[in-house]
Design an enzyme around this catalytic site. Structure first.
Site, PDB file in Angstrom:
ATOM      1  N   GLY A  68       0.833  -1.196   0.000  1.00 53.64           N
ATOM      2  CA  GLY A  68       0.000   0.000   0.000  1.00 53.64           C
ATOM      3  C   GLY A  68       0.865   1.241   0.000  1.00 53.64           C
ATOM      4  N   CYS A  69       0.292   2.358  -0.441  1.00 52.37           N
ATOM      5  CA  CYS A  69       1.090   3.584  -0.554  1.00 52.37           C
ATOM      6  C   CYS A  69       1.541   4.096   0.810  1.00 52.37           C
ATOM      7  CB  CYS A  69       0.327   4.650  -1.335  1.00 52.37           C
ATOM      8  SG  CYS A  69      -1.334   4.995  -0.716  1.00 52.37           S
ATOM      9  N   HIS A  70       0.588   4.292   1.740  1.00 52.30           N
ATOM     10  CA  HIS A  70       0.974   4.747   3.077  1.00 52.30           C
ATOM     11  C   HIS A  70       1.916   3.741   3.726  1.00 52.30           C
ATOM     12  CE1 HIS A  70      -1.916   8.054   3.187  1.00 52.30           C
ATOM     13  NE2 HIS A  70      -2.866   7.219   2.806  1.00 52.30           N
TER      14      HIS A  70
END
Length: 304
Positions: A114-116
């Site tokens: 995931g990005c975060h």
């Protein structure tokens, strides 16, 4: 041997569209494109999986699980961009440690981060896996992202009938149960889930994830120089660039790239630190990471 054949299941979403755009002119792969009218036809999708050497799943979680069942026995290796398999499949962050790249190369199923989570794990894994973070440390994290991370609906809101409220940053996930939390905790080997607050703001691309670390959360005292040296050594020879501290960081400075910069800052005395990761939420935070994983799995020459 012919060119590897690539299929994108979910080619109309934000991630699927960008992966398709990035791959369509490459000469070292053959991109299989399903007819738009048939992209929900399971029989046609199954044919695509059977024809492909590798498939990207750019789908919501439940649809990704169903796609895995549909692809079973097809022979296609899979990179899943959803959150469905991130704590059970090979984790697609090759810089994680010196073994992870080889794990990705040999895996049949890879979960794209995931990005975060990419920023958090980049900041925390060298501490937890390097024996410097107490296992029961209660970490906090703050993550600022551009609105493209929210997909087509959020992009339409910010680029269409935007309200005055949307000109300012918006904190969300205030129930401390963001969908990236399981991978953050699992991949970093934390006993406690971090207290994580994501924030979206009125700019398209770019992400800045900041993790404060108090000296009392470490297994031994460290100066700022020692902390910086640890991160430089951990990421030596990888695509993660460990930078000197700066008086201020703009979240959008790596937009349009697949780079990840890590800043190790804090008090010179070592009383506290801030580990900050800066990258593009659709680059290293999504599409760029997925394509890098594809290159590793297929043994393609990337020059890295």
């Amino acid at each position: 041997m012919g060119k590897p054949k690539i299929y994108i299941d979910g080619q109309s979403g934000t991630t699927g569209l960008e992966i398709r755009q990035r791959l369509q002119d490459r000469e070292d792969i053959e991109l299989l494109v399903i007819d738009d009218a048939l992209r929900h036809d399971d029989a046609e999708r199954r044919k695509m999986f059977e024809a492909a050497d590798l498939a990207f799943l750019c789908l919501p979680d439940q649809a990704a699980r169903e796609a895995v069942d549909l692809a079973e026995g097809s022979g296609a290796r899979i990179i899943d961009a959803s959150t469905a398999h991130r704590t059970v499949w090979t984790y697609g962050f090759p810089e994680l440690d010196h073994r992870q790249e080889e794990k990705i190369r040999t895996a049949d199923k890879v979960a794209n981060p995931g990005c975060h989570a990419t920023g958090f794990i980049a900041a925390v894994a060298p501490l937890s896996r390097g024996g410097l973070l107490k296992p029961d440390a209660q970490l906090t994290a703050f993550s600022l992202t551009g609105y493209t991370g929210g997909g087509k609906r959020m992009i339409a809101e910010y680029e269409g009938a935007k309200t005055e409220q949307m000109l300012a940053p918006k904190a969300y996930g205030l129930d401390l149960n963001h969908k990236h939390m399981p991978e953050m905790k699992t991949v970093c080997g934390l006993e406690k889930a971090p207290l994580f607050i994501p924030v979206v703001d009125d700019y398209p691309r770019g992400m800045l994830v900041m993790v404060p670390v108090a000296s009392g959360q470490l297994t031994r005292p460290l100066s700022l120089q020692e902390m910086q040296d640890h991160f430089r050594q951990w990421y030596q020879g990888t695509a993660v660039a460990v930078q000197e501290g700066q008086p201020g960081l703009y979240a959008g400075d790596k937009a349009g790239t697949d780079d990840l910069e890590l800043f190790v800052t804090g008090a010179e005395s070592g009383s506290g630190f801030v580990i900050a990761a800066r990258f593009d939420n659709l680059g290293k935070g999504a599409c760029g990471a997925a394509i890098r994983n594809m290159e590793l799995m297929l043994g393609l020459d990337t020059g890295q």
